[in-house]
Design an enzyme around this catalytic site. Structure first.
Site, PDB file in Angstrom:
ATOM      1  N   VAL A 128     -67.932  -8.284   2.136  1.00 41.00           N
ATOM      2  CA  VAL A 128     -66.561  -8.418   1.339  1.00 41.00           C
ATOM      3  C   VAL A 128     -65.429  -9.037   2.287  1.00 41.00           C
ATOM      4  O   VAL A 128     -65.022 -10.350   2.363  1.00 41.00           O
ATOM      5  CB  VAL A 128     -65.870  -7.307   0.673  1.00 41.00           C
ATOM      6  CG1 VAL A 128     -64.402  -7.635  -0.105  1.00 41.00           C
ATOM      7  CG2 VAL A 128     -66.841  -6.959  -0.337  1.00 41.00           C
ATOM      8  N   ARG A 149     -65.614  -2.026  13.601  1.00 42.54           N
ATOM      9  CA  ARG A 149     -66.171  -0.990  14.145  1.00 42.54           C
ATOM     10  C   ARG A 149     -67.119  -1.385  15.512  1.00 42.54           C
ATOM     11  O   ARG A 149     -67.257  -0.997  16.379  1.00 42.54           O
ATOM     12  CB  ARG A 149     -67.121  -0.039  13.330  1.00 42.54           C
ATOM     13  CG  ARG A 149     -66.389   1.031  12.477  1.00 42.54           C
ATOM     14  CD  ARG A 149     -67.275   1.908  11.669  1.00 42.54           C
ATOM     15  NE  ARG A 149     -68.085   1.110  10.764  1.00 42.54           N
ATOM     16  CZ  ARG A 149     -69.166   1.580  10.010  1.00 42.54           C
ATOM     17  NH1 ARG A 149     -69.015   3.076  10.212  1.00 42.54           N
ATOM     18  NH2 ARG A 149     -69.980   1.052   9.278  1.00 42.54           N
ATOM     19  N   LYS A 174     -62.248   1.690  -4.505  1.00 47.88           N
ATOM     20  CA  LYS A 174     -62.082   2.385  -5.664  1.00 47.88           C
ATOM     21  C   LYS A 174     -61.888   3.993  -5.643  1.00 47.88           C
ATOM     22  O   LYS A 174     -61.424   4.736  -6.175  1.00 47.88           O
ATOM     23  CB  LYS A 174     -63.220   1.960  -6.590  1.00 47.88           C
ATOM     24  CG  LYS A 174     -64.630   2.280  -5.792  1.00 47.88           C
ATOM     25  CD  LYS A 174     -65.719   1.546  -6.845  1.00 47.88           C
ATOM     26  CE  LYS A 174     -66.965   1.674  -5.880  1.00 47.88           C
ATOM     27  NZ  LYS A 174     -66.999   0.548  -4.925  1.00 47.88           N
ATOM     28  N   VAL A 229     -62.260  -2.618  -9.129  1.00 47.06           N
ATOM     29  CA  VAL A 229     -62.821  -2.291 -10.414  1.00 47.06           C
ATOM     30  C   VAL A 229     -63.594  -3.700 -10.721  1.00 47.06           C
ATOM     31  O   VAL A 229     -62.748  -4.570 -10.951  1.00 47.06           O
ATOM     32  CB  VAL A 229     -61.911  -1.650 -11.581  1.00 47.06           C
ATOM     33  CG1 VAL A 229     -62.748  -1.677 -13.003  1.00 47.06           C
ATOM     34  CG2 VAL A 229     -61.431  -0.327 -11.103  1.00 47.06           C
ATOM     35  N   GLY A 255     -81.528  -5.971  -3.151  1.00 46.15           N
ATOM     36  CA  GLY A 255     -80.350  -6.140  -2.670  1.00 46.15           C
ATOM     37  C   GLY A 255     -79.314  -5.598  -3.582  1.00 46.15           C
ATOM     38  O   GLY A 255     -78.157  -5.482  -3.265  1.00 46.15           O
ATOM     39  N   LYS A 304     -63.981   4.153 -11.222  1.00 44.36           N
ATOM     40  CA  LYS A 304     -63.470   3.065 -11.718  1.00 44.36           C
ATOM     41  C   LYS A 304     -63.129   3.593 -13.371  1.00 44.36           C
ATOM     42  O   LYS A 304     -61.717   3.029 -13.569  1.00 44.36           O
ATOM     43  CB  LYS A 304     -64.500   1.848 -12.094  1.00 44.36           C
ATOM     44  CG  LYS A 304     -65.225   1.396 -10.756  1.00 44.36           C
ATOM     45  CD  LYS A 304     -66.495   0.451 -10.905  1.00 44.36           C
ATOM     46  CE  LYS A 304     -66.754  -0.008  -9.558  1.00 44.36           C
ATOM     47  NZ  LYS A 304     -68.175  -1.005  -9.800  1.00 44.36           N
TER      48      LYS A 304
END
Length: 429
Positions: A16, A47, A106, A133, A188, A206
């Site tokens: 994302v 990281r 979430k 959500v 995936g 959610k």
């Protein structure tokens, strides 16, 4: 138009986060026009700094997320790292150092949304989380803003793409649960450890968020009744088809008939093929909102994935940046009703119960007596005998969940009932 850019810190640069960075770069001119000022990616906390990230200046990459949110010149922090910590501390630190926050987290919002909203309000900052959500589907903002003048009574939907893909494959191809899960993993759609999805944890988070916004009351993750879908079988789908139904993992948030409480739950359920949710295929999400004045509204679209989720993040980013320029904040936490959250036992629903029974006279009468003793009315009964094995399928009228649970326990104690093959709620009618 303001020429000094609004500075954005990005926490996380995975599927994302990398899409958020890409869209900020490729759509920079459009974002500037829509916001009224340019936006600048001022830092990216990760990281593994050695990983090559296309389109991101390596000079922006850091492993010190705390230092990034404390800089003081950051206008908006975008948090897409997930989990509870360090995300919670980073978000509150961002508020304290002058930044508003856009999050896709979430789990954190469901668990600590009230505290985070309080922290944002104390510092005069925004906290937006449309992406938490249903991915790209605009849902939180319509509930929080477009329907702010209405009374929402029910939110019902498919909010997890992985489980919908699995159940859809079981329905359309006749595959068993494990076979469908293996296909979802290969494509995936499912993680290596699919527990959060298939056991309903993701959908429950959610549901907590949706219930809190829809009913203007505080609903935590622990308040949500949760059942996974790992026990759903091909036989359940066969029974559903005989009833003109299919099976979906649903998140259901309801206001009680008397308006005095709310409930939130996640579980598999049979729904009629005539219901629009029955036609939601593959990894798509869809949510029904039932409001007094607006009636029934349906929101449909991709519920996950890098680009769809990033779209929701960027929508929030534009809104927060506009608020920043106008020296204002958007809608915050609305929990003025403070309605109690009811237990699952209070929920009124229908049941589909499949029993393995002895092939002898009087079995049906005994079963019917148990239902009557618990105040549960029977809608239909189907009795079959095959290869010397007998079964009963009972579909009830609506009754409190506690009454149905008591009925099932009593049925298990009958000498003529050899086992309860499956139990499933019937929704959407």
């Amino acid at each position: 138009m303001r020429t000094r850019p609004l500075k954005v810190a990005l926490l996380g640069c995975g599927v994302v986060g990398s899409e958020v960075a890409r869209i900020m770069t490729t759509h920079a001119d459009d974002l500037t026009a829509r916001i009224g000022a340019p936006v600048e990616l001022a830092g990216v906390a990760v990281r593994r700094p050695s990983k090559v990230r296309a389109g991101i200046d390596p000079e922006l990459v850091t492993t010190d997320a705390t230092a990034l949110v404390k800089r003081g010149d950051i206008d908006v922090v975008v948090e897409v790292i997930g989990g509870i910590e360090p995300a919670r501390t980073l978000i509150t630190t961002a508020f304290e150092h002058g930044a508003s926050v856009v999050s896709a987290n979430k789990a954190l919002i469901a668990q600590d949304g009230a505290a985070l909203h309080a922290a944002a309000e104390q510092q005069g900052r925004d906290l937006y989380y449309e992406a938490a959500v249903a991915g790209a589907i605009p849902l939180i903002r319509p509930l929080r803003e477009s329907l702010a003048g209405d009374k929402v009574n029910r939110v019902l939907g498919i909010v997890n793409g992985t489980t919908n893909f699995i159940l859809d494959k079981m329905d359309t191809t006749g595959a068993g649960y494990q076979e469908a899960l293996d296909e979802a993993t290969a494509l995936g759609y499912a993680e290596a450890d699919p527990t959060a999805d298939v056991e309903g944890f993701d959908a429950a988070a959610k549901a907590a968020i949706l219930a809190g916004i829809a009913f203007h009351t505080r609903v935590r993750l622990d308040d949500v009744h949760r059942e996974g879908m790992t026990e759903v079988t091909a036989a359940d789908f066969a029974s559903a088809k005989r009833m003109g139904c299919t099976i979906k993992l649903l998140a259901i948030c309801e206001r009680a008939a008397d308006g005095g409480s709310v409930t939130a739950r996640v579980h598999p359920a049979m729904i009629p093929l005539s219901h629009p949710l029955a036609s939601v295929r593959e990894a798509y999400n869809a949510v029904f909102v039932e409001a007094e004045a607006a009636g029934r509204l349906m929101f449909y679209g991709p519920g996950a994935g890098g680009a769809p989720t990033a779209s929701a993040v960027l929508g929030d980013l534009v809104a927060v940046c506009r608020n920043k320029l106008g020296e204002a904040t958007g809608p915050g936490d609305s929990a003025y009703t403070q309605l109690p959250v009811g237990s699952m036992g209070e929920v009124v629903t229908r049941y589909h119960i499949s029993l393995d029974v002895a092939d002898k006279p009087g079995v049906l009468a005994q079963v019917a007596t148990v239902f009557a003793e618990h105040g549960v009315s029977i809608d239909t009964v189907r009795q079959t005998v095959k290869d010397g094995e007998a079964s009963l399928v009972v579909v009830t009228h609506c009754a409190p969940d506690a009454a149905l649970s008591g009925t099932v326990e009593a049925l298990r104690n009958l000498d003529t009932v050899r086992g309860v093959a499956s139990i499933m709620r019937v929704e959407g009618e």
